[in-house]
Design an enzyme around this catalytic site. Structure first.
Site, PDB file in Angstrom:
ATOM      1  N   ASP A 222      -7.049  39.871 -59.063  1.00 46.98           N
ATOM      2  CA  ASP A 222      -8.139  38.960 -58.047  1.00 46.98           C
ATOM      3  C   ASP A 222      -8.753  37.918 -58.723  1.00 46.98           C
ATOM      4  O   ASP A 222      -9.678  38.353 -60.085  1.00 46.98           O
ATOM      5  CB  ASP A 222      -8.338  40.131 -57.621  1.00 46.98           C
ATOM      6  CG  ASP A 222      -8.616  39.525 -56.104  1.00 46.98           C
ATOM      7  OD1 ASP A 222      -8.738  38.273 -55.930  1.00 46.98           O
ATOM      8  OD2 ASP A 222      -9.342  40.809 -55.331  1.00 46.98           O
ATOM      9  N   ASP A 223      -8.227  36.659 -58.360  1.00 46.72           N
ATOM     10  CA  ASP A 223      -9.807  36.149 -59.340  1.00 46.72           C
ATOM     11  C   ASP A 223      -9.179  35.410 -60.388  1.00 46.72           C
ATOM     12  O   ASP A 223     -10.530  35.659 -60.738  1.00 46.72           O
ATOM     13  CB  ASP A 223     -10.555  36.046 -58.419  1.00 46.72           C
ATOM     14  CG  ASP A 223     -10.788  36.216 -57.008  1.00 46.72           C
ATOM     15  OD1 ASP A 223     -10.098  36.072 -56.724  1.00 46.72           O
ATOM     16  OD2 ASP A 223     -12.397  36.061 -56.450  1.00 46.72           O
TER      17      ASP A 223
ATOM     18  N   CYS B 220      -7.781  33.560 -51.593  1.00 46.53           N
ATOM     19  CA  CYS B 220      -6.318  34.705 -51.823  1.00 46.53           C
ATOM     20  C   CYS B 220      -5.641  35.280 -50.580  1.00 46.53           C
ATOM     21  O   CYS B 220      -4.661  35.595 -51.389  1.00 46.53           O
ATOM     22  CB  CYS B 220      -7.414  36.244 -51.665  1.00 46.53           C
ATOM     23  SG  CYS B 220      -8.716  36.377 -53.060  1.00 46.53           S
TER      24      CYS B 220
ATOM     25  N   HIS C 244      -3.782  40.840 -49.132  1.00 50.32           N
ATOM     26  CA  HIS C 244      -5.393  39.815 -48.864  1.00 50.32           C
ATOM     27  C   HIS C 244      -6.025  41.154 -48.456  1.00 50.32           C
ATOM     28  O   HIS C 244      -5.733  42.628 -47.373  1.00 50.32           O
ATOM     29  CB  HIS C 244      -5.220  39.291 -47.812  1.00 50.32           C
ATOM     30  CG  HIS C 244      -6.844  39.206 -47.674  1.00 50.32           C
ATOM     31  ND1 HIS C 244      -7.626  38.706 -48.345  1.00 50.32           N
ATOM     32  CD2 HIS C 244      -7.671  38.754 -46.533  1.00 50.32           C
ATOM     33  CE1 HIS C 244      -8.917  38.678 -48.558  1.00 50.32           C
ATOM     34  NE2 HIS C 244      -9.063  38.513 -46.834  1.00 50.32           N
TER      35      HIS C 244
ATOM     36  N   ASP D  78      -4.050  35.770 -58.320  1.00 48.69           N
ATOM     37  CA  ASP D  78      -3.516  34.995 -57.000  1.00 48.69           C
ATOM     38  C   ASP D  78      -3.971  33.526 -56.973  1.00 48.69           C
ATOM     39  O   ASP D  78      -3.297  32.850 -56.454  1.00 48.69           O
ATOM     40  CB  ASP D  78      -4.152  35.974 -55.689  1.00 48.69           C
ATOM     41  CG  ASP D  78      -5.887  36.250 -56.085  1.00 48.69           C
ATOM     42  OD1 ASP D  78      -5.834  35.798 -57.232  1.00 48.69           O
ATOM     43  OD2 ASP D  78      -6.439  36.529 -54.723  1.00 48.69           O
ATOM     44  N   HIS D  79      -4.983  32.754 -57.806  1.00 47.24           N
ATOM     45  CA  HIS D  79      -5.127  32.324 -58.184  1.00 47.24           C
ATOM     46  C   HIS D  79      -5.800  32.176 -58.951  1.00 47.24           C
ATOM     47  O   HIS D  79      -6.154  32.597 -60.087  1.00 47.24           O
ATOM     48  CB  HIS D  79      -5.959  31.148 -57.012  1.00 47.24           C
ATOM     49  CG  HIS D  79      -6.821  32.371 -56.263  1.00 47.24           C
ATOM     50  ND1 HIS D  79      -7.642  32.174 -56.914  1.00 47.24           N
ATOM     51  CD2 HIS D  79      -7.142  32.540 -55.112  1.00 47.24           C
ATOM     52  CE1 HIS D  79      -9.149  33.619 -56.707  1.00 47.24           C
ATOM     53  NE2 HIS D  79      -7.603  33.634 -54.786  1.00 47.24           N
TER      54      HIS D  79
END
Length: 492
Positions: free
Chosen positions: A36-37, A75, A129, A313-314
């Site tokens: 995540d992130d 997300c 999410h 996710d990004h």
């Protein structure tokens, strides 16, 4: 000529490879690791600060896609896009509230397609999410048809939220620069528990063929990791990213995310360096958990028949462009994200490649790629394409481009909602805000990899020619129009 007339039907079926179960004995497992992130703050991506030996080890044994791009750097939309293999404009998910099945109720997700093929499909932690940290320990914004088993650990990071330092007390810790150098060991934290539970499932299902989604919550804010990981990054070794004087002057207002409207949130350098330290500490914490998963594959004898996918996710900002933090932008730091795929040699007779791949690929390519490698039937309408040629030869010819978009709410900077859309080619990034009404950007990555010089501000004939070429290619995959689907402005 062989004669099968006298051979029993069951034996004949085996000889010809006909079996009742859709999963063949040689079908590969899938270990699907989401973080995540996570920016490309990894040694294998050239980050000189990051200490990530385990993820680097995975990259060395597989293909590290150095130019992989998510479809929407937030997300919920990006995870929905990865798992459906469809772009945001098709699933109509732009915020943190809408579920993709609201628009396409019968879609077959990535793990669901493996489940339908006879795989065991399980999830531990965050694949779809979650509100972090509020939803840790729950199912979050999950998709029940995607899994047979779900596990939602909750560690001491939840119990100790009152200890977290918040540099921006007017914001919730989920959105603020906030952190905690925690006492105790890895397996007391939620992400350590996630690795433990994932290893348990691999051990239980090692005689079956499985698709196991393992989703870690850090380094999403609040940045919480055991203190030993903070100690790996002395504050005096931390630096904020360089930006030339006046860097923001040629950037449209809409390009700056609404959650970070002023540089560095107005925080002082000492605080920002502490936040940077905390972020890197979480990266190394997650790296250690990935190492545990890889070691378990080896110990259980599963490594040679398991596809390992590692993705974030990004991307994520740590102060670039004079003070952008977190996500929600169309700059390279947020649009690009880590993607590593290791395909085992036993999956196919082809020899799989190893090493770095510089081709432009997209996260919508993940679904068709895994289905292709594993021989699982995938829907015919997926937006991406299989990366198998690049997995076999990371330097193969590849005609790739990537589309990333983000929706801005109306606020005191923008009189109306604005959709931003960006296309990344091997050389250029071209971005339109509100179909160009709210700004246009063009960056030449051959000469300007940090996107400091917006060529659109003073375009010569060459620049105008490039824009004429890229605009229709962008709009063919992302319209740029303000969506008519339901959107919660407070959750963009």
């Amino acid at each position: 000529m062989y004669c099968f007339r006298l051979i029993p039907a069951c034996l004949l079926a085996l000889l010809l490879g006909w079996v009742n179960s859709p999963v063949q004995a040689q079908s590969p497992n899938v270990l699907f690791i989401a973080v995540d992130d996570l920016a490309s703050t990894l040694g294998c991506y050239g980050d000189l600060v990051a200490k990530t030996p385990h993820i680097d080890r995975l990259a060395a044994s597989g293909v590290c896609f150095r130019n992989a791009y998510n479809q929407l750097p937030l997300c919920n939309p990006t995870r929905a896009s990865v798992m459906t293999g469809l772009r945001p404009d098709r699933i109509k998910v732009y915020d943190l509230d809408r579920h993709f099945r609201d628009e396409i109720p019968d879609v077959v997700t990535l793990s669901q397609s493996f489940r339908q093929a006879g795989y065991f499909a399980g999830r531990v932690g965050k694949i779809y999410h979650y509100n972090v940290p509020a939803s840790i320990g729950t199912d979050g914004f999950d998709d029940p048809p995607s899994w047979q088993v779900t596990v939602n650990p909750k560690g001491r990071d939840k119990a100790e939220e009152h200890l977290i330092f918040n540099a921006e007390p007017h914001r919730k810790i989920s959105a603020a620069l906030s952190w905690l150098a925690a006492e105790g060991g890895d397996e007391e934290q939620t992400d350590g528990m996630i690795a433990t539970e994932a290893i348990r499932l691999m051990r239980e299902k090692k005689e079956q063929t499985f698709f196991l989604g393992v989703g870690f919550f850090r380094p999403h804010t609040p940045y919480v990791a055991p203190k030993k990981y903070f100690d790996m990054y002395p504050l005096e070794s931390m630096r904020l990213p360089y930006a030339p004087e006046g860097d923001r002057q040629d950037i449209p207002t809409a390009a700056f995310a609404h959650n970070c409207p002023i540089p560095n949130y107005g925080l002082d350098e000492a605080t920002l360096l502490q936040a940077t330290q905390a972020y890197y500490a979480c990266v190394s914490f997650i790296d250690a958990q990935v190492g545990r998963l890889l070691d378990a594959l080896d110990e259980l004898g599963l490594a040679e028949n398991t596809i390992v996918v590692f993705w974030s996710d990004h991307g994520y900002h740590l102060g670039e462009h004079d003070g952008i933090w977190q996500k929600r932008t169309l700059f390279e730091e947020a649009a690009q994200a880590p993607l590593i795929i290791r395909a085992p040699l036993s999956v196919t007779e082809n020899r799989w490649g190893r090493g770095d791949c510089d081709a432009i690929v997209e996260f919508v390519d993940i679904y068709p790629t895994l289905a292709d490698i594993a021989g699982v039937e995938a829907p015919s309408n997926l937006d991406g394409k299989s990366l198998q040629p690049l997995l076999q030869n990371p330097h193969a010819e590849w005609d790739g481009e990537a589309i990333t978009q983000i929706l801005r709410p109306a606020d005191d900077r923008l009189a109306e909602p604005v959709m931003g859309c960006s296309i990344r080619t091997q050389r250029y990034r071209y971005t339109e805000w509100g179909e160009g009404k709210h700004g246009v950007e063009l960056y030449d990555h051959h000469s300007d990899p940090n996107e400091f010089h917006n060529l659109r501000t003073d375009p010569d004939a060459k620049v105008q020619s490039v824009i004429r070429e890229l605009r229709p290619r962008l709009r063919a995959k992302a319209s740029g129009k303000t969506p008519t689907a339901p959107v919660n402005p407070a959750r963009l």
